[in-house]
Design an enzyme around this catalytic site. Structure first.
Site, PDB file in Angstrom:
ATOM      1  NE  ARG A 147      -0.389   0.320  10.331  1.00  0.00           N
ATOM      2  CZ  ARG A 147      -1.452   0.479  11.115  1.00  0.00           C
ATOM      3  NH1 ARG A 147      -1.354   1.193  12.217  1.00  0.00           N
ATOM      4  NH2 ARG A 147      -2.621  -0.057  10.798  1.00  0.00           N
ATOM      5  CB  SER A 197      -0.859  -0.081   1.274  1.00  0.00           C
ATOM      6  OG  SER A 197      -1.961   0.762   1.199  1.00  0.00           O
ATOM      7  N   PRO A 198       0.419   2.360  -0.583  1.00  0.00           N
ATOM      8  CG  PRO A 198      -0.802   3.903  -1.818  1.00  0.00           C
ATOM      9  CD  PRO A 198      -0.894   2.571  -1.184  1.00  0.00           C
ATOM     10  CG  LEU A 255      -4.410  -3.471  12.366  1.00  0.00           C
ATOM     11  CD1 LEU A 255      -5.149  -3.567  13.697  1.00  0.00           C
ATOM     12  CD2 LEU A 255      -2.927  -3.778  12.584  1.00  0.00           C
ATOM     13  CE1 TYR A 299      -3.435  14.725   2.994  1.00  0.00           C
ATOM     14  CE2 TYR A 299      -3.577  12.498   2.128  1.00  0.00           C
ATOM     15  CZ  TYR A 299      -3.063  13.392   3.039  1.00  0.00           C
ATOM     16  OH  TYR A 299      -2.180  12.973   3.999  1.00  0.00           O
TER      17      TYR A 299
HETATM   18  C1  LIG Z   1       4.312   5.297   6.938  1.00  0.00           C
HETATM   19  C2  LIG Z   1       2.964   5.313   6.279  1.00  0.00           C
HETATM   20  C3  LIG Z   1       2.731   6.184   5.222  1.00  0.00           C
HETATM   21  C4  LIG Z   1       1.493   6.169   4.551  1.00  0.00           C
HETATM   22  N1  LIG Z   1       1.329   6.944   3.439  1.00  0.00           N
HETATM   23  C5  LIG Z   1       0.212   6.803   2.683  1.00  0.00           C
HETATM   24  C6  LIG Z   1       0.118   7.394   1.396  1.00  0.00           C
HETATM   25  O1  LIG Z   1       1.067   7.974   0.860  1.00  0.00           O
HETATM   26  N2  LIG Z   1      -1.063   7.268   0.734  1.00  0.00           N
HETATM   27  C7  LIG Z   1      -2.104   6.559   1.247  1.00  0.00           C
HETATM   28  O2  LIG Z   1      -3.172   6.487   0.617  1.00  0.00           O
HETATM   29  N3  LIG Z   1      -2.014   5.938   2.435  1.00  0.00           N
HETATM   30  C8  LIG Z   1      -0.872   6.012   3.146  1.00  0.00           C
HETATM   31  N4  LIG Z   1      -0.746   5.297   4.306  1.00  0.00           N
HETATM   32  C9  LIG Z   1      -1.820   4.357   4.688  1.00  0.00           C
HETATM   33  C10 LIG Z   1      -1.484   2.941   4.200  1.00  0.00           C
HETATM   34  O3  LIG Z   1      -1.409   2.885   2.789  1.00  0.00           O
HETATM   35  C11 LIG Z   1      -2.509   1.886   4.707  1.00  0.00           C
HETATM   36  O4  LIG Z   1      -3.740   2.122   4.079  1.00  0.00           O
HETATM   37  C12 LIG Z   1      -2.688   1.929   6.216  1.00  0.00           C
HETATM   38  O5  LIG Z   1      -1.419   1.999   6.872  1.00  0.00           O
HETATM   39  C13 LIG Z   1      -3.441   0.693   6.725  1.00  0.00           C
HETATM   40  O6  LIG Z   1      -2.755  -0.491   6.381  1.00  0.00           O
HETATM   41  P1  LIG Z   1      -1.837  -1.300   7.448  1.00  0.00           P
HETATM   42  O7  LIG Z   1      -2.688  -1.597   8.656  1.00  0.00           O
HETATM   43  O8  LIG Z   1      -1.427  -2.552   6.709  1.00  0.00           O
HETATM   44  O9  LIG Z   1      -0.662  -0.439   7.805  1.00  0.00           O
HETATM   45  C14 LIG Z   1       0.458   5.312   5.000  1.00  0.00           C
HETATM   46  C15 LIG Z   1       0.694   4.481   6.100  1.00  0.00           C
HETATM   47  C16 LIG Z   1       1.930   4.457   6.726  1.00  0.00           C
HETATM   48  C17 LIG Z   1       2.149   3.510   7.871  1.00  0.00           C
END
Ligand SMILES: Cc1cc2nc3c(=O)[nH]c(=O)nc-3n(C[C@H](O)[C@H](O)[C@H](O)COP(=O)(O)O)c2cc1C
Length: 375
Positions: A329, A20-21, A306, A184
């Site tokens: 993450r 994911s971004p 998660l 945004y």
């Molecule tokens: C360090 C970091 C930077 C992130 N930057 C972006 C981003 O550039 N664009 C976006 O849509 N979401 C961003 N997110 C959200 C993640 O893409 C993801 O949707 C969110 O962390 C939930 O997934 P996870 O539980 O696997 O971390 C970011 C998350 C983290 C942890």
């Protein structure tokens, strides 16, 4: 299912794991640095199918901070091509997320509290800039009011989206995602928390959706038919918000007609004072949004939040609410997660997810370890 290749239009990923971004706050004048090459390389070496570049602004003033990514000059194309060439050489599909921070721009990053930039910062070379939005309503309580975009501004921003999408294509990205979430610019138009306009871009839900749909139609025109287009949506606003899941389904219906292939479900970004609750942070916390969007529209979905365990990811795919497993993450913590997950799920040849001669070297290692245990 996690390790079955998936074809999205003309693009095939080796498995359904999507990085994911993730914003890094390490760009140089918007462009990638060695950090990007190395950190995204970790994910590709670790076996992910699709690797997203972080949210990348379509124009200079659409960045959140001076260190954020942007793709607003043609001379950046070779710099981004270095990233896509590296990802492809390691077997991953390179994907780009384009966005515009709107009224959330001109700020510090998370390391320095995300405060708005001030004249004091300007003396240190971090000049604030005039942000833009649907209305002159601050996106965060302590941010200055953005400039309310008139129709000319809207047309200019849509033209910048188109140029950024063309550059993205030229740089070799194979998937493009429009960032319509996290408070945004696009969400600033969608949500009545920020959008107080009385023209054709404000008021009714269909008017508030107009900007998102115009951006999407314009991007789809230049993004080739055989390449997938994703759209990231906040299924609901943040706590106290006004944009609901029913609104998201209505938006997804329209996005489908604009040629969007995958709805990437996230949430939050704008906070208000209604009784809308916080989305509880339980494992797979965005899945209910994806389930609803898929059931109502029949579109492909992904829903990071998660997802951390191989068995969980497999069960989610089998249950059918998403087509792709988006993760952020957990992959930061363990970039080789795909290889370990493949082993845990009993996928044959899991070592072959690694590039180069890793697999043969690691097979020898496994044999030597087995012999050592038997001695
Ligand atoms: C360090 C970091 C930077 C992130 N930057 C972006 C981003 O550039 N664009 C976006 O849509 N979401 C961003 N997110 C959200 C993640 O893409 C993801 O949707 C969110 O962390 C939930 O997934 P996870 O539980 O696997 O971390 C970011 C998350 C983290 C942890």
């Amino acid at each position: 299912m996690l390790f079955e290749p998936i074809s999205l239009k003309g693009v095939t990923a080796r498995n359904r794991i999507v990085v994911s971004p993730m914003c890094q706050y390490k760009s140089a004048e918007g462009s990638p640095t060695d950090w990007h090459l190395v950190s995204l390389g970790r994910y590709a070496i670790g076996g992910a199918g699709i690797v997203f570049y972080e949210e990348t602004a379509i124009e200079d003033r659409g960045r959140k901070t001076h260190d954020c990514a942007g793709f607003y000059r043609d001379d950046q194309i070779p710099e981004y091509r270095r990233i896509t060439a590296m990802l492809k050489s390691l077997g991953a599909v390179p994907a780009m997320q384009l966005g515009h921070a709107g009224g959330k721009g001109s700020a510090h990053g998370p390391g320095t509290g995300r405060a708005s930039l001030t004249a004091q910062d300007a003396r240190r070379g971090l000049a604030p800039w005039q942000t833009i939005s649907a209305s002159a309503v601050p996106a965060e309580p302590d941010y200055p009011a953005p400039h309310e975009m008139d129709e000319r501004d809207i047309a200019d921003v849509i033209a910048a989206w188109v140029r950024a999408a063309e550059r993205t294509l030229e740089a070799g990205f194979e998937i493009l995602e429009i960032h319509g979430a996290h408070g945004y610019l696009i969400q600033q138009f969608l949500s009545p928390l920020i959008n107080r306009r009385s023209d054709r871009y404000g008021g009714s839900r269909s008017n508030r959706m107009r900007f998102a749909l115009e951006v999407t139609r314009a991007v789809r025109k230049v993004w080739p038919d055989d390449r997938p287009l994703f759209f990231r949506v906040s299924g609901v606003d943040g706590k106290g918000g006004l944009w609901t899941l029913e609104d998201t389904v209505a938006l997804a219906d329209e996005l489908k007609l604009c040629g969007v292939d995958v709805i990437d479900c996230s949430s939050g970004g704008l906070i208000g004072s209604s009784d809308m609750p916080l989305v509880p942070r339980v494992p797979g916390y965005h899945l209910p949004f994806a389930r609803k969007v898929k059931a109502e529209t029949g579109m492909m979905t992904m829903a990071p939040g998660l997802i951390t365990e191989p068995g969980q990811a497999e069960a989610i795919l089998r249950e059918g609410s998403v087509d792709l497993i988006g993760m952020a993450r957990e992959l930061m913590y363990s970039a080789d997660w795909p290889v370990h997950a493949a082993r845990e799920l009993g996928a044959p040849n899991y070592l072959e997810l690694f590039p180069g001669d890793f697999a043969s070297r690691l097979k020898t290692r496994a044999e030597q370890r087995a012999m050592a245990v038997n001695q």
